[in-house]
Design a protein around this motif. Structure first.
Motif, short mmCIF file in Angstrom:
data_model
loop_
_atom_site.label_atom_id
_atom_site.label_comp_id
_atom_site.label_asym_id
_atom_site.label_seq_id
_atom_site.Cartn_x
_atom_site.Cartn_y
_atom_site.Cartn_z
N LEU A 93 38.61 29.93 39.34
CA LEU A 93 38.94 29.46 37.99
C LEU A 93 38.33 30.32 36.89
O LEU A 93 38.83 30.34 35.77
CB LEU A 93 38.46 28.01 37.81
N ALA A 94 37.23 31.02 37.20
CA ALA A 94 36.46 31.69 36.16
C ALA A 94 36.87 33.14 35.93
O ALA A 94 36.37 33.77 34.99
CB ALA A 94 34.97 31.63 36.49
N GLN A 95 37.74 33.68 36.76
CA GLN A 95 38.20 35.05 36.57
C GLN A 95 39.70 35.02 36.33
O GLN A 95 40.50 35.28 37.23
CB GLN A 95 37.83 35.91 37.79
N VAL A 96 40.09 34.67 35.13
CA VAL A 96 41.49 34.40 34.81
C VAL A 96 42.27 35.68 34.55
O VAL A 96 43.43 35.80 34.93
CB VAL A 96 41.58 33.46 33.59
N PHE A 97 41.66 36.65 33.90
CA PHE A 97 42.36 37.88 33.55
C PHE A 97 41.46 39.08 33.79
O PHE A 97 40.23 38.94 33.90
CB PHE A 97 42.82 37.85 32.08
N GLU A 98 42.07 40.24 33.86
CA GLU A 98 41.31 41.48 34.03
C GLU A 98 40.96 42.02 32.64
O GLU A 98 41.85 42.42 31.88
CB GLU A 98 42.15 42.51 34.78
N PRO A 99 39.68 42.02 32.28
CA PRO A 99 39.33 42.49 30.93
C PRO A 99 39.52 43.99 30.78
O PRO A 99 39.35 44.76 31.73
CB PRO A 99 37.84 42.10 30.80
N VAL A 100 39.90 44.38 29.59
CA VAL A 100 39.93 45.79 29.22
C VAL A 100 38.49 46.26 29.09
O VAL A 100 37.65 45.55 28.53
CB VAL A 100 40.70 45.98 27.89
N PRO A 101 38.13 47.44 29.61
CA PRO A 101 36.76 47.92 29.49
C PRO A 101 36.24 47.82 28.04
O PRO A 101 36.91 48.28 27.11
CB PRO A 101 36.85 49.38 29.96
N GLN A 102 35.11 47.21 27.89
CA GLN A 102 34.55 46.94 26.56
C GLN A 102 33.07 47.23 26.59
O GLN A 102 32.38 46.91 27.56
CB GLN A 102 34.79 45.49 26.16
N ARG A 103 32.57 47.80 25.53
CA ARG A 103 31.12 48.04 25.42
C ARG A 103 30.64 47.58 24.05
O ARG A 103 31.33 47.76 23.04
CB ARG A 103 30.78 49.52 25.62
N LEU A 104 29.47 46.99 24.04
CA LEU A 104 28.82 46.54 22.80
C LEU A 104 27.40 47.07 22.77
O LEU A 104 26.63 46.85 23.72
CB LEU A 104 28.81 45.01 22.71
N VAL A 105 27.05 47.78 21.72
CA VAL A 105 25.69 48.32 21.55
C VAL A 105 25.17 47.87 20.19
O VAL A 105 25.87 47.99 19.18
CB VAL A 105 25.67 49.86 21.64
N ASN A 106 23.94 47.35 20.18
CA ASN A 106 23.29 46.94 18.94
C ASN A 106 22.29 48.01 18.51
O ASN A 106 21.44 48.42 19.31
CB ASN A 106 22.56 45.61 19.12
N VAL A 107 22.39 48.45 17.27
CA VAL A 107 21.49 49.47 16.74
C VAL A 107 20.70 48.86 15.58
O VAL A 107 21.29 48.42 14.59
CB VAL A 107 22.25 50.71 16.25
N ARG A 108 19.38 48.81 15.71
CA ARG A 108 18.54 48.25 14.65
C ARG A 108 18.38 49.28 13.53
O ARG A 108 18.20 50.47 13.79
CB ARG A 108 17.18 47.86 15.21
N PHE A 109 18.45 48.81 12.29
CA PHE A 109 18.29 49.72 11.16
C PHE A 109 17.12 49.29 10.27
O PHE A 109 16.73 48.12 10.26
CB PHE A 109 19.58 49.83 10.33
N ALA A 110 16.58 50.25 9.55
CA ALA A 110 15.41 50.01 8.72
C ALA A 110 15.79 49.28 7.44
O ALA A 110 16.93 49.40 6.95
CB ALA A 110 14.72 51.34 8.38
N GLU A 111 14.83 48.54 6.90
CA GLU A 111 15.07 47.81 5.66
C GLU A 111 15.43 48.78 4.54
O GLU A 111 14.83 49.84 4.38
CB GLU A 111 13.81 47.02 5.27
N GLY A 112 16.44 48.40 3.77
CA GLY A 112 16.89 49.26 2.68
C GLY A 112 17.99 50.23 3.06
O GLY A 112 18.62 50.83 2.19
N LYS A 113 18.22 50.39 4.35
CA LYS A 113 19.27 51.30 4.81
C LYS A 113 20.63 50.58 4.81
O LYS A 113 20.72 49.37 5.01
CB LYS A 113 18.97 51.78 6.22
N THR A 114 21.68 51.33 4.61
CA THR A 114 23.06 50.80 4.69
C THR A 114 23.89 51.77 5.52
O THR A 114 24.73 52.51 4.99
CB THR A 114 23.66 50.65 3.28
N PRO A 115 23.68 51.76 6.84
CA PRO A 115 24.32 52.76 7.70
C PRO A 115 25.84 52.80 7.59
O PRO A 115 26.45 53.88 7.66
CB PRO A 115 23.89 52.33 9.11
N LEU A 116 26.48 51.65 7.44
CA LEU A 116 27.94 51.61 7.46
C LEU A 116 28.56 52.30 6.26
O LEU A 116 29.75 52.64 6.28
CB LEU A 116 28.43 50.17 7.54
N LYS A 117 27.78 52.51 5.21
CA LYS A 117 28.31 53.13 4.01
C LYS A 117 28.11 54.65 3.99
O LYS A 117 28.57 55.32 3.06
CB LYS A 117 27.65 52.52 2.76
#
Length: 446
Positions: A363-387
């Motif tokens: 019941l718990a393996q319903v579909f084959e997931p597409v390969p996915q990766r998630l990485v968390n990157v910590r940033f310093a206070e005052g930084k705005t990396p996405l910009k």
């Protein structure tokens, strides 16, 4: 205050640092009390918490703030977050409060507010409360100060309600279940419910000491529960987080199934039974592309929202949908609860096992997931990396390379100083190249 107090899920931060100080909790309680106390009639607030040591400090400070504006306080003690939604409505309270930082470490804490309907407050209500905080709150006259008392049977009330969500005349007899309560709010509730429904229960993470919540256990660290499932030949493993509003399942082979697999199972079953409102599942942008493709093959629509269970619930209410959730394990079933409920979600999976006679692995393996990766990157206070130019350029290159065979999501966390980089690609080699460049760019900008 300077910056916005409320984040994506209430107020959250490190205990004894802004905004999670006793002073701020008192002021927040007073502002919320003034917001909800609109006339001279009796007004109530229910307050629950998880097992963090700082919960005592915040509980008493919030109580002082609410009573100072004439609100009567009902203290529930350690209960799951979904119990607050249920008991706020059940006890006819004007507002509910949960003191918890969910899956975060013990040094963090948070304050979540619920309206009289049991749902989390809207952005508009939170903004109004922040406005009262900044303006200053007028306190009640001495004769109108509120009272506070403990509700001794709060946990029992929720236990009885949770059991009603399991199919009538069905039992869990013959099933051995490992449940990891993360040393959190459900450390007594979850084992009680499962045992009373007839399961043989093997409980982990049920010895909270104020500091060990989510420490090497629970939904974010399911390895210990997976080992115990294999050691005891259990039929299912259930991993909750610190406030029990999310769940991760482990089948009898020790394999972990995330929220996407769970939602695929329930959505398919409910659609077949005519129970899935609008033949639609609501999930966030983090849910796997494989889930979307599986649902489409079943004639089920997937409505995506920004990250956060509150975003999911708002979209569900707006569209009249009754099933939604997050890959992380927040499963929202508004037929049963107003917020994610890990225990009730697990009961629905167990119901499927009982009714079909199938093993958890089937019941718990319903579909084959597409390969996915998630990485968390910590940033310093005052930084705005996405910009920064370097990150924006890397994002443009990644999107071009992925094309229609993948997805990219890069965002700032709403609760921690982290940039979350997520990518999916049918070709795992393309995924590796994309993630290497993206993460490198974000780290350079952080």
């Amino acid at each position: 205050m300077g910056k916005r107090l409320f984040g994506t899920d209430g107020v959250r931060g490190q205990a004894n640092s802004w905004p999670m100080t006793a002073d701020m909790a008192l002021r927040l309680g007073a502002a919320a009390g003034r917001y909800f106390r609109t006339d001279k009639h009796e007004h109530r607030v229910v307050i629950g918490k998880d097992t963090r040591r700082s919960g005592y400090m915040l509980e008493y400070a919030l109580t002082a703030g609410f009573t100072s504006t004439g609100m009567d306080v009902f203290l529930l003690g350690p209960v799951p977050t979904p119990a607050i939604g249920y008991l706020t409505h059940s006890l006819r309270a004007d507002v509910g409060v949960m003191i918890s930082a969910s899956h975060n470490p013990a040094d963090d804490n948070g304050i979540k507010l619920f309206g009289p309907d049991g749902f989390k407050l809207s952005d508009e209500a939170e903004s109004a409360i922040e406005g009262l905080l900044e303006e200053g709150v007028s306190l009640s006259a001495p004769g109108n100060i509120g009272r506070a008392r403990r509700v001794e049977d709060a946990r029992g009330r929720y236990v009885e309600y949770a059991k009603t969500t399991f199919p009538r005349r069905r039992r869990l007899g013959g099933l051995r279940v490992v449940v990891d309560c993360a040393n959190g709010a459900a450390y007594r509730t979850a084992p009680e419910v499962l045992w009373e429904l007839g399961a043989e229960v093997i409980a982990l993470g049920v010895e909270p000491d104020g500091y060990n919540i989510n420490l090497g256990c629970g939904s974010t660290r399911p390895e210990a529960a997976a080992r115990r499932v294999l050691e005891t030949r259990a039929d299912l493993g259930i991993c909750l987080d610190g406030d029990a509003d999310r769940v991760v399942l482990i089948d009898e082979q020790g394999r972990v199934a995330d929220g996407d697999q769970f939602m695929a199972l329930i959505a398919t079953r409910w659609a077949r039974e005519g129970r899935l409102a609008g033949d639609t599942l609501v999930a966030t942008v983090m849910s796997n592309l494989g889930l979307e493709r599986h649902l489409a093959a079943q004639g089920i629509a997937l409505k995506r929202t920004p990250v956060g269970d509150r975003q999911v619930v708002e979209a569900m209410r707006a569209g009249g949908h009754n099933l939604g959730g997050e890959q992380s394990g927040h499963i929202v079933m508004t037929d049963y609860a107003t917020t994610g409920d890990g225990l009730i979600g697990a009961l629905q999976f167990l119901a499927a096992m009982v009714e079909t006679g199938q093993a958890a692995s089937e019941l718990a393996q319903v579909f084959e997931p597409v390969p996915q990766r998630l990485v968390n990157v910590r940033f310093a206070e005052g930084k705005t990396p996405l910009k920064t130019d370097i990150v924006q350029s890397a994002v443009a290159e990644a999107e071009a390379e992925l094309g229609g065979d993948g997805r990219l999501l890069i965002r700032e966390s709403g609760t921690e100083p982290l940039i979350r980089v997520m990518a999916e690609a049918v070709d795992a080699r393309v995924l590796d190249r994309v993630m290497t460049r993206l993460v490198g760019a974000v780290e350079e900008a952080s």
